[in-house]
Scaffold this active site. Structure first.
Site, mmCIF file in Angstrom:
data_model
loop_
_atom_site.group_PDB
_atom_site.id
_atom_site.type_symbol
_atom_site.label_atom_id
_atom_site.label_comp_id
_atom_site.label_asym_id
_atom_site.label_seq_id
_atom_site.Cartn_x
_atom_site.Cartn_y
_atom_site.Cartn_z
ATOM 1 N N THR A 65 -36.991 4.641 114.408
ATOM 2 C CA THR A 65 -36.721 3.884 113.176
ATOM 3 C C THR A 65 -35.409 4.305 112.506
ATOM 4 O O THR A 65 -35.015 3.724 111.501
ATOM 5 C CB THR A 65 -37.867 4.069 112.157
ATOM 6 O OG1 THR A 65 -38.010 5.475 111.898
ATOM 7 C CG2 THR A 65 -39.179 3.502 112.669
ATOM 8 N N PHE A 91 -30.887 9.043 115.890
ATOM 9 C CA PHE A 91 -30.697 9.072 117.354
ATOM 10 C C PHE A 91 -31.594 8.036 118.041
ATOM 11 O O PHE A 91 -31.163 7.329 118.945
ATOM 12 C CB PHE A 91 -31.062 10.439 117.953
ATOM 13 C CG PHE A 91 -30.281 11.619 117.442
ATOM 14 C CD1 PHE A 91 -29.141 11.462 116.648
ATOM 15 C CD2 PHE A 91 -30.687 12.910 117.758
ATOM 16 C CE1 PHE A 91 -28.433 12.570 116.188
ATOM 17 C CE2 PHE A 91 -29.983 14.013 117.307
ATOM 18 C CZ PHE A 91 -28.856 13.851 116.516
ATOM 19 N N TYR A 136 -37.785 25.886 111.887
ATOM 20 C CA TYR A 136 -37.158 24.750 112.593
ATOM 21 C C TYR A 136 -36.553 25.250 113.908
ATOM 22 O O TYR A 136 -36.761 24.633 114.969
ATOM 23 C CB TYR A 136 -36.088 24.082 111.722
ATOM 24 C CG TYR A 136 -35.404 22.941 112.467
ATOM 25 C CD1 TYR A 136 -36.108 21.786 112.789
ATOM 26 C CD2 TYR A 136 -34.077 23.047 112.887
ATOM 27 C CE1 TYR A 136 -35.505 20.747 113.515
ATOM 28 C CE2 TYR A 136 -33.468 22.021 113.606
ATOM 29 C CZ TYR A 136 -34.188 20.880 113.911
ATOM 30 O OH TYR A 136 -33.596 19.858 114.638
ATOM 31 N N ASN A 146 -37.956 12.189 120.976
ATOM 32 C CA ASN A 146 -36.913 12.356 119.962
ATOM 33 C C ASN A 146 -37.489 12.590 118.563
ATOM 34 O O ASN A 146 -36.860 13.261 117.742
ATOM 35 C CB ASN A 146 -36.034 11.089 119.974
ATOM 36 C CG ASN A 146 -35.168 10.968 118.745
ATOM 37 O OD1 ASN A 146 -34.181 11.667 118.589
ATOM 38 N ND2 ASN A 146 -35.558 10.083 117.825
HETATM 39 P P1 NDP Z 1 -33.685 10.973 111.524
HETATM 40 O O1 NDP Z 1 -34.382 11.515 110.340
HETATM 41 O O2 NDP Z 1 -32.593 10.001 111.307
HETATM 42 O O3 NDP Z 1 -34.749 10.339 112.539
HETATM 43 C C1 NDP Z 1 -35.960 10.972 112.808
HETATM 44 C C2 NDP Z 1 -36.886 9.984 113.487
HETATM 45 O O4 NDP Z 1 -38.110 10.669 113.816
HETATM 46 C C3 NDP Z 1 -37.254 8.814 112.604
HETATM 47 O O5 NDP Z 1 -37.249 7.639 113.379
HETATM 48 C C4 NDP Z 1 -38.670 9.132 112.156
HETATM 49 O O6 NDP Z 1 -39.404 7.929 111.996
HETATM 50 C C5 NDP Z 1 -39.193 9.880 113.384
HETATM 51 N N1 NDP Z 1 -40.345 10.720 113.067
HETATM 52 C C6 NDP Z 1 -40.397 11.800 112.253
HETATM 53 N N2 NDP Z 1 -41.651 12.266 112.178
HETATM 54 C C7 NDP Z 1 -42.405 11.456 112.960
HETATM 55 C C8 NDP Z 1 -43.774 11.417 113.288
HETATM 56 N N3 NDP Z 1 -44.625 12.314 112.794
HETATM 57 N N4 NDP Z 1 -44.227 10.456 114.130
HETATM 58 C C9 NDP Z 1 -43.369 9.541 114.654
HETATM 59 N N5 NDP Z 1 -42.044 9.535 114.369
HETATM 60 C C10 NDP Z 1 -41.574 10.477 113.537
HETATM 61 O O7 NDP Z 1 -33.141 12.247 112.315
HETATM 62 P P2 NDP Z 1 -32.332 12.398 113.708
HETATM 63 O O8 NDP Z 1 -32.141 11.116 114.365
HETATM 64 O O9 NDP Z 1 -31.170 13.236 113.419
HETATM 65 O O10 NDP Z 1 -33.385 13.314 114.488
HETATM 66 C C11 NDP Z 1 -33.930 12.964 115.751
HETATM 67 C C12 NDP Z 1 -34.217 14.237 116.508
HETATM 68 O O11 NDP Z 1 -33.002 14.935 116.741
HETATM 69 C C13 NDP Z 1 -35.134 15.224 115.811
HETATM 70 O O12 NDP Z 1 -36.003 15.781 116.784
HETATM 71 C C14 NDP Z 1 -34.176 16.282 115.289
HETATM 72 O O13 NDP Z 1 -34.819 17.517 115.155
HETATM 73 C C15 NDP Z 1 -33.146 16.291 116.367
HETATM 74 N N6 NDP Z 1 -31.817 16.794 116.048
HETATM 75 C C16 NDP Z 1 -31.107 16.315 114.978
HETATM 76 C C17 NDP Z 1 -29.835 16.786 114.739
HETATM 77 C C18 NDP Z 1 -29.026 16.346 113.552
HETATM 78 O O14 NDP Z 1 -28.147 17.103 113.118
HETATM 79 N N7 NDP Z 1 -29.214 15.149 113.036
HETATM 80 C C19 NDP Z 1 -29.187 17.769 115.630
HETATM 81 C C20 NDP Z 1 -30.041 18.201 116.703
HETATM 82 C C21 NDP Z 1 -31.277 17.719 116.900
HETATM 83 P P3 NDP Z 1 -40.494 7.640 110.858
HETATM 84 O O15 NDP Z 1 -40.083 8.374 109.621
HETATM 85 O O16 NDP Z 1 -40.472 6.163 110.738
HETATM 86 O O17 NDP Z 1 -41.767 8.127 111.438
HETATM 87 C C1 8X3 Z 2 -30.261 19.879 113.748
HETATM 88 C C2 8X3 Z 2 -28.968 20.568 113.688
HETATM 89 O O1 8X3 Z 2 -27.750 22.584 112.731
HETATM 90 O O2 8X3 Z 2 -29.177 21.341 111.229
HETATM 91 O O3 8X3 Z 2 -31.035 20.360 114.795
HETATM 92 O O4 8X3 Z 2 -30.137 22.729 112.918
HETATM 93 S S1 8X3 Z 2 -29.024 21.870 112.593
#
Ligand code: NDP
Ligand code: 8X3
Length: 260
Positions: free
Chosen positions: A11, A14, A153, A87
């Site tokens: 939603t 990534f 985390y 993801n």
């Molecule tokens: P966003 O917050 O933009 O997206 C997170 C997504 O995860 C949303 O679509 C949310 O959907 C979904 N989500 C969260 N909890 C649940 C749940 N319980 N059930 C189903 N869906 C869930 O963050 P990112 O796109 O940045 O994050 C995606 C992934 O990448 C995560 O695992 C994050 O830890 C990882 N990551 C992010 C980084 C960053 O700097 N942005 C760097 C490295 C890794 P909804 O709320 O609709 O459920």
């Molecule tokens: C998300 C990147 O640096 O906020 O995993 O941990 S950081």
């Protein structure tokens, strides 16, 4: 026949970018998240724009029963999933271990580790039955080196790293690829969620760093997923140019550039 990709957490950020890129390239997409309105919007727009089949599965990956139910239902019409992208995930809070909020700890552990396991437990047997498939787990630079106040985390992302290694061993005999993609800081809703909706604090995280964008991660996932059948990227860590690892980064203004 079109290939099929299942993306959790589609939603936003990534997941949304990954679903969009694969749909653009002719994949049928199964999208998951908790916010149904956003799932329906994405489904409509991908179907209209790219004429692929989009299945929306609204469930919380932390809920084992709901996860099983949704994927059991899916299995009635879909017998092959070529790629699973685990993801869905989040960070909640940023605090020292002695002051951390235990509810936040539960949210992160339940989503980033247990949610990933629940979904994988449902999809991996389908891949095993087909003797093919690719599981792509979204880890983080936080799962490679711990940083101040990152404690729980970071631990969840270290767990993603360990699980990716272990899954690769378990699934090796069936020709199933397992890839961990570990992004550094990327501009999505991630920090907004981490800081409980505080937009100003979230925006500050990305000020002057030229952070990765969601489309950069989607490109990396697409690259890993479209290599020849005998090639598997085990682990791919990517950061923006101002970040060396999860612990050390600089501002764009500190970067030394050639003077003309
Ligand atoms: P966003 O917050 O933009 O997206 C997170 C997504 O995860 C949303 O679509 C949310 O959907 C979904 N989500 C969260 N909890 C649940 C749940 N319980 N059930 C189903 N869906 C869930 O963050 P990112 O796109 O940045 O994050 C995606 C992934 O990448 C995560 O695992 C994050 O830890 C990882 N990551 C992010 C980084 C960053 O700097 N942005 C760097 C490295 C890794 P909804 O709320 O609709 O459920
Ligand atoms: C998300 C990147 O640096 O906020 O995993 O941990 S950081």
């Amino acid at each position: 026949m079109n290939r099929t990709i299942f993306v959790t957490g589609a939603t936003s950020g990534f997941g949304k970018a990954i679903a969009t890129l694969f749909a653009k390239n002719g994949y049928n997409v199964i999208i998951n998240g908790r916010r149904n309105e956003r799932l329906q919007e994405l489904k409509q727009s991908l179907e209209n724009e790219y004429h692929v089949q989009v299945t929306s599965l609204c469930f919380d990956v932390r809920d084992k029963v709901a996860t099983e139910k949704a994927i059991d239902e899916l299995k009635k019409s879909v017998t092959q999933i070529d790629i699973l992208v685990n993801n869905a995930g989040l960070a909640a809070g940023l605090a020292t271990i002695d002051e951390g909020d235990t509810d936040n700890w539960d949210r992160m552990i339940d989503t980033n580790i247990k949610g990933l396991l629940y979904v994988t437990r449902q999809i991996a047997p389908m891949m095993r039955a087909n003797c093919s498939g690719h599981i792509i787990n979204i880890g983080s630079t936080a799962g490679k080196i711990a940083y101040k106040n990152g404690n729980v985390y970071c631990a969840t992302k270290f767990a993603v790293d360990a699980l990716s290694q272990s899954m690769r061993i378990d699934l090796l005999p069936y020709g199933i690829k397992v890839t961990a993609i570990n992004p550094g800081m990327a501009e999505t809703e991630f920090s907004l969620v981490r800081f409980g909706g505080d937009e100003e604090r979230a925006a500050k995280m990305y000020e002057g760093v030229n952070a990765l964008q969601a489309t950069d991660i989607a490109d990396a996932v697409y690259y890993c997923a479209t290599l020849p059948p005998h090639v598997c990227v085990n682990d791919l860590t990517l950061t923006c140019l101002t970040q060396a690892n999860g612990f050390y980064s600089i501002k764009e203004s500190e970067r030394i550039t050639k003077q003309n």
